[in-house]
Design a protein around this motif. Structure first.
Motif, PDB file in Angstrom:
ATOM      1  N   ALA A 175      41.100  42.732  40.917  1.00 16.05           N
ATOM      2  CA  ALA A 175      42.537  42.753  41.198  1.00 16.05           C
ATOM      3  C   ALA A 175      43.339  42.539  39.919  1.00 16.05           C
ATOM      4  O   ALA A 175      44.343  43.227  39.678  1.00 16.05           O
ATOM      5  N   VAL A 176      42.915  41.584  39.082  1.00 13.46           N
ATOM      6  CA  VAL A 176      43.610  41.339  37.818  1.00 13.46           C
ATOM      7  C   VAL A 176      43.508  42.552  36.904  1.00 13.46           C
ATOM      8  O   VAL A 176      44.474  42.949  36.244  1.00 13.46           O
ATOM      9  N   ALA A 177      42.328  43.160  36.849  1.00 12.65           N
ATOM     10  CA  ALA A 177      42.124  44.316  35.981  1.00 12.65           C
ATOM     11  C   ALA A 177      42.996  45.499  36.384  1.00 12.65           C
ATOM     12  O   ALA A 177      43.358  46.321  35.529  1.00 12.65           O
ATOM     13  N   LEU A 178      43.352  45.586  37.656  1.00 12.93           N
ATOM     14  CA  LEU A 178      44.130  46.733  38.141  1.00 12.93           C
ATOM     15  C   LEU A 178      45.581  46.373  38.444  1.00 12.93           C
ATOM     16  O   LEU A 178      46.315  47.200  38.981  1.00 12.93           O
ATOM     17  N   ALA A 179      45.983  45.169  38.085  1.00 11.85           N
ATOM     18  CA  ALA A 179      47.346  44.731  38.388  1.00 11.85           C
ATOM     19  C   ALA A 179      48.329  45.283  37.364  1.00 11.85           C
ATOM     20  O   ALA A 179      47.986  45.477  36.191  1.00 11.85           O
ATOM     21  N   PRO A 180      49.567  45.551  37.780  1.00  6.40           N
ATOM     22  CA  PRO A 180      50.595  45.982  36.819  1.00  6.40           C
ATOM     23  C   PRO A 180      51.079  44.796  35.990  1.00  6.40           C
ATOM     24  O   PRO A 180      50.908  43.643  36.371  1.00  6.40           O
ATOM     25  N   GLY A 181      51.669  45.097  34.823  1.00  2.00           N
ATOM     26  CA  GLY A 181      52.264  44.052  34.014  1.00  2.00           C
ATOM     27  C   GLY A 181      51.286  43.196  33.269  1.00  2.00           C
ATOM     28  O   GLY A 181      51.622  42.091  32.833  1.00  2.00           O
ATOM     29  N   THR A 182      50.051  43.647  33.125  1.00  2.00           N
ATOM     30  CA  THR A 182      49.066  42.903  32.333  1.00  2.00           C
ATOM     31  C   THR A 182      48.677  43.740  31.129  1.00  2.00           C
ATOM     32  O   THR A 182      49.108  44.889  30.970  1.00  2.00           O
ATOM     33  N   ASP A 183      47.852  43.160  30.251  1.00  2.00           N
ATOM     34  CA  ASP A 183      47.392  43.909  29.076  1.00  2.00           C
ATOM     35  C   ASP A 183      46.040  44.572  29.337  1.00  2.00           C
ATOM     36  O   ASP A 183      45.304  44.905  28.408  1.00  2.00           O
ATOM     37  N   ALA A 184      45.723  44.739  30.607  1.00  2.00           N
ATOM     38  CA  ALA A 184      44.433  45.337  30.959  1.00  2.00           C
ATOM     39  C   ALA A 184      44.361  46.778  30.471  1.00  2.00           C
ATOM     40  O   ALA A 184      45.349  47.509  30.493  1.00  2.00           O
ATOM     41  N   ARG A 185      43.171  47.174  30.048  1.00  2.00           N
ATOM     42  CA  ARG A 185      42.937  48.551  29.603  1.00  2.00           C
ATOM     43  C   ARG A 185      41.790  49.117  30.422  1.00  2.00           C
ATOM     44  O   ARG A 185      40.812  48.436  30.693  1.00  2.00           O
ATOM     45  N   PHE A 186      41.911  50.374  30.785  1.00  2.00           N
ATOM     46  CA  PHE A 186      40.874  51.035  31.585  1.00  2.00           C
ATOM     47  C   PHE A 186      39.780  51.531  30.645  1.00  2.00           C
ATOM     48  O   PHE A 186      39.679  52.706  30.324  1.00  2.00           O
ATOM     49  N   THR A 187      38.955  50.585  30.212  1.00  2.00           N
ATOM     50  CA  THR A 187      37.856  50.893  29.298  1.00  2.00           C
ATOM     51  C   THR A 187      36.634  51.331  30.096  1.00  2.00           C
ATOM     52  O   THR A 187      36.585  51.174  31.327  1.00  2.00           O
ATOM     53  N   PRO A 188      35.616  51.862  29.410  1.00  2.00           N
ATOM     54  CA  PRO A 188      34.380  52.199  30.134  1.00  2.00           C
ATOM     55  C   PRO A 188      33.783  51.008  30.878  1.00  2.00           C
ATOM     56  O   PRO A 188      33.273  51.166  31.985  1.00  2.00           O
ATOM     57  N   ALA A 189      33.861  49.807  30.272  1.00  2.00           N
ATOM     58  CA  ALA A 189      33.308  48.626  30.946  1.00  2.00           C
ATOM     59  C   ALA A 189      34.080  48.313  32.218  1.00  2.00           C
ATOM     60  O   ALA A 189      33.493  47.959  33.248  1.00  2.00           O
ATOM     61  N   VAL A 190      35.403  48.440  32.175  1.00  2.11           N
ATOM     62  CA  VAL A 190      36.216  48.195  33.359  1.00  2.11           C
ATOM     63  C   VAL A 190      35.909  49.245  34.432  1.00  2.11           C
ATOM     64  O   VAL A 190      35.794  48.933  35.620  1.00  2.11           O
TER      65      VAL A 190
END
Length: 282
Positions: A124-139
């Motif tokens: 949920a955190v990895a896919l939440a808006p407003g974060t610095d998450a990046r859709f990397t291969p690991a994610v």
């Protein structure tokens, strides 16, 4: 609720839950296909790499790496990653959220809340808006691994529902037969029966009582078992029953046991009345 109705209502509940699972299973398949086809930032994820487990810290490690990397393309990558994550949220809304009956136009907060309920906090955190998450291969691998786990759980749950339906079908056959006989027998008062007829009624009640006792034993065995892939998924039949019947419309999470026990008590009560009349005829 009458004695036999509890089992019939339980049957309806299982049918409704089966319909829900049958709708969710292909929805998760479509969602997985959408994630699979979305290229992560930093290059396409290798098909030879095994799925990233949440416990391995794959998501956290990927985020830490993205924050530490100061490459010139970081801003552009971040913007592209944000679009990819938004695409995943939209795909989740159109597939899983829609199958859950919650619509496809839910707010981002509602979508993330639903993602958390299906996959847990890290996804949920990895896919939440407003974060610095990046859709990397690991994610990407972690998200697909979470989807695979959820699909396996649904498969196990569907197996358990099939077993529950079969158990209910057997119980319903026994309950309907006993209730129907008692209702028919009650039309003739005991005072209108002779000695032989009273003895026959007592013996029939004993057979029905034994039939109910056998059904009770079989039901308890079912509750203590795991179904299909249930052992691997941590699903016992007792936990399934608690989930199914701990809702409005059920006074107990064990409607079959409650119904059969009441029938056993009813048969024993009727037998006592019959014996009382028998002693008067001796």
């Amino acid at each position: 609720m009458s004695v036999e109705t509890a089992v019939h209502v339980a049957f309806d509940r299982v049918d409704a839950e089966t319909d829900r699972v049958d709708s969710l299973k292909p929805a998760f398949g479509r969602f997985d296909a959408r994630v699979r086809d979305l290229e992560p930032v930093g290059g396409r994820s290798s098909s030879s790499t095994g799925p990233t487990r949440l416990a391995d810290g794959g998501i956290a490690a990927a985020h830490h790496h993205s924050r530490q990397s100061g490459s010139p393309g970081t801003a552009d990558d971040a913007a592209g990653s944000d679009r990819r994550i938004r695409t995943i949220r939209n795909a989740f809304a159109r597939t899983v959220l829609s199958a859950r009956g919650e619509g496809t136009d839910a707010s981002a907060v509602a979508v993330v809340r639903a993602i958390r309920s299906e996959f847990g906090d890290e996804i949920a955190v990895a896919l939440a808006p407003g974060t610095d998450a990046r859709f990397t291969p690991a994610v990407k691998r972690a998200v697909r691994s979470a989807i695979a786990t959820r699909r396996a759980e649904l498969h196990a749950f569907r197996d358990a529902l099939d077993r529950e339906r079969e158990s209910l079908r057997s119980a319903r056959t026994d309950v309907d037969a006993v209730v129907s006989w008692i209702a028919s027998a009650d039309e003739t008062p005991l005072s209108g029966l002779g000695f032989e007829a009273l003895r026959d009624r007592h013996e029939t009640l004993e057979r029905h009582r034994e039939r109910c006792a056998e059904r009770l034993e079989a039901r308890q065995a079912t509750l203590g078992s795991a179904t299909g892939h249930g052992a691997e998924a941590g699903l016992t039949h007792r936990s399934l029953v608690s989930h199914l019947y701990a809702v409005d419309g059920f006074s107990t999470p064990y409607p079959v046991i409650s119904t059969v026990v009441r029938l056993i008590d009813c048969c024993e009560s009727c037998q006592r009345s019959v014996r009382d009349h028998l002693t008067r005829r001796v």
